[in-house]
Scaffold this motif. Structure first.
Motif, PDB file in Angstrom:
ATOM      1  N   ALA A  98       0.854  -1.178   0.000  1.00 33.94           N
ATOM      2  CA  ALA A  98       0.000   0.000   0.000  1.00 33.94           C
ATOM      3  C   ALA A  98       0.891   1.228   0.000  1.00 33.94           C
ATOM      4  O   ALA A  98       1.926   1.243   0.672  1.00 33.94           O
ATOM      5  N   GLY A  99       0.524   2.250  -0.729  1.00 34.28           N
ATOM      6  CA  GLY A  99       1.341   3.454  -0.828  1.00 34.28           C
ATOM      7  C   GLY A  99       1.400   4.266   0.446  1.00 34.28           C
ATOM      8  O   GLY A  99       2.451   4.763   0.833  1.00 34.28           O
ATOM      9  N   LYS A 100       0.292   4.396   1.151  1.00 31.58           N
ATOM     10  CA  LYS A 100       0.239   5.241   2.356  1.00 31.58           C
ATOM     11  C   LYS A 100       0.046   4.437   3.631  1.00 31.58           C
ATOM     12  O   LYS A 100       0.739   4.644   4.613  1.00 31.58           O
ATOM     13  N   LYS A 101      -0.938   3.547   3.619  1.00 32.08           N
ATOM     14  CA  LYS A 101      -1.258   2.818   4.849  1.00 32.08           C
ATOM     15  C   LYS A 101      -1.932   1.498   4.502  1.00 32.08           C
ATOM     16  O   LYS A 101      -2.768   1.436   3.607  1.00 32.08           O
ATOM     17  N   LEU A 102      -1.566   0.459   5.240  1.00 29.76           N
ATOM     18  CA  LEU A 102      -2.206  -0.845   5.113  1.00 29.76           C
ATOM     19  C   LEU A 102      -2.983  -1.073   6.403  1.00 29.76           C
ATOM     20  O   LEU A 102      -2.420  -0.975   7.498  1.00 29.76           O
ATOM     21  N   VAL A 103      -4.272  -1.329   6.292  1.00 31.50           N
ATOM     22  CA  VAL A 103      -5.130  -1.500   7.461  1.00 31.50           C
ATOM     23  C   VAL A 103      -5.747  -2.890   7.421  1.00 31.50           C
ATOM     24  O   VAL A 103      -6.363  -3.274   6.432  1.00 31.50           O
ATOM     25  N   LEU A 104      -5.581  -3.628   8.514  1.00 33.42           N
ATOM     26  CA  LEU A 104      -6.255  -4.909   8.701  1.00 33.42           C
ATOM     27  C   LEU A 104      -7.270  -4.687   9.809  1.00 33.42           C
ATOM     28  O   LEU A 104      -6.911  -4.213  10.896  1.00 33.42           O
ATOM     29  N   GLN A 105      -8.528  -5.009   9.562  1.00 37.91           N
ATOM     30  CA  GLN A 105      -9.554  -4.761  10.561  1.00 37.91           C
ATOM     31  C   GLN A 105     -10.522  -5.927  10.628  1.00 37.91           C
ATOM     32  O   GLN A 105     -10.940  -6.467   9.602  1.00 37.91           O
ATOM     33  N   ALA A 106     -10.840  -6.306  11.847  1.00 35.30           N
ATOM     34  CA  ALA A 106     -11.863  -7.315  12.116  1.00 35.30           C
ATOM     35  C   ALA A 106     -12.621  -6.848  13.350  1.00 35.30           C
ATOM     36  O   ALA A 106     -12.070  -6.839  14.453  1.00 35.30           O
ATOM     37  N   GLY A 107     -13.837  -6.410  13.162  1.00 37.58           N
ATOM     38  CA  GLY A 107     -14.635  -5.921  14.281  1.00 37.58           C
ATOM     39  C   GLY A 107     -13.967  -4.754  14.982  1.00 37.58           C
ATOM     40  O   GLY A 107     -13.691  -3.728  14.366  1.00 37.58           O
ATOM     41  N   HIS A 108     -13.656  -4.929  16.270  1.00 34.87           N
ATOM     42  CA  HIS A 108     -13.056  -3.860  17.070  1.00 34.87           C
ATOM     43  C   HIS A 108     -11.527  -3.921  17.087  1.00 34.87           C
ATOM     44  O   HIS A 108     -10.895  -3.183  17.841  1.00 34.87           O
ATOM     45  N   VAL A 111      -5.028  -3.354  12.944  1.00 35.58           N
ATOM     46  CA  VAL A 111      -3.575  -3.234  12.816  1.00 35.58           C
ATOM     47  C   VAL A 111      -3.339  -2.305  11.630  1.00 35.58           C
ATOM     48  O   VAL A 111      -3.847  -2.549  10.533  1.00 35.58           O
ATOM     49  N   GLU A 112      -2.576  -1.228  11.859  1.00 37.27           N
ATOM     50  CA  GLU A 112      -2.284  -0.262  10.793  1.00 37.27           C
ATOM     51  C   GLU A 112      -0.775  -0.155  10.604  1.00 37.27           C
ATOM     52  O   GLU A 112      -0.033   0.056  11.563  1.00 37.27           O
ATOM     53  N   LEU A 113      -0.347  -0.304   9.359  1.00 31.98           N
ATOM     54  CA  LEU A 113       1.048  -0.118   8.985  1.00 31.98           C
ATOM     55  C   LEU A 113       1.119   1.120   8.111  1.00 31.98           C
ATOM     56  O   LEU A 113       0.492   1.167   7.054  1.00 31.98           O
ATOM     57  N   SER A 114       1.846   2.138   8.547  1.00 28.72           N
ATOM     58  CA  SER A 114       1.953   3.389   7.785  1.00 28.72           C
ATOM     59  C   SER A 114       3.263   3.443   7.026  1.00 28.72           C
ATOM     60  O   SER A 114       4.278   2.881   7.462  1.00 28.72           O
TER      61      SER A 114
END
Length: 144
Positions: A98-108, A111-114
């Motif tokens: 991802a160019g800016k940020k990779l977001v993994l989300q499940a419910g609440h 994990v964000e990688l910037s």
């Protein structure tokens, strides 16, 4: 045998399977209309599940919609010249880019990688385990 769940496909179609078109209008990453090479603009009846986020001007492949003679289904998007491939499977690893940020989300849980090197893990409860050793390395470590 007559099955009411089967829709017959007409052979006199206005959209050929695999035909290229340009996204004429889009909203929220989905094409609303596409312009064929002959100038005809068609409404989009749907997208296959793997089709990337779409914007106006993207080149897409189409298939006919068997439910509507004057509608198309978007089956894919052509990559732009020099465009990165967002994911690949290589040597037993899945690489996501991802160019800016990779977001993994499940419910609440998130994990964000910037791109600037920041990693944020957010959840109601976070556990870290290791069979042998857990190493924390940083200039400072803040607890609570």
């Amino acid at each position: 045998m007559n099955n009411n769940n089967v829709t017959p496909i007409s052979h006199a179609r206005t959209t050929a399977t695999g035909e290229l078109a340009t996204v004429a209008s889009a909203r929220a990453g989905e094409a609303l209309t596409v312009a064929r090479h002959d100038g005809l603009t068609l409404p989009v009846a749907g997208h296959l599940s793997h089709v990337d986020y779409l914007a106006e001007g993207d080149i897409v492949t189409l298939a006919p919609d068997p439910r509507a003679a004057e509608a198309a289904i978007v089956t894919g998007r052509l990559r732009r010249a020099g465009e990165d491939i967002p994911f690949r499977y290589q040597d037993g690893r899945l690489h996501l880019t991802a160019g800016k940020k990779l977001v993994l989300q499940a419910g609440h849980s998130t994990v964000e990688l910037s791109a600037d090197g920041h990693i944020a893990i957010d959840g109601k409860s976070v556990g870290v385990t290791g069979d042998n050793r857990l190493a924390l390395g940083s200039r400072t470590i803040a607890l609570n």
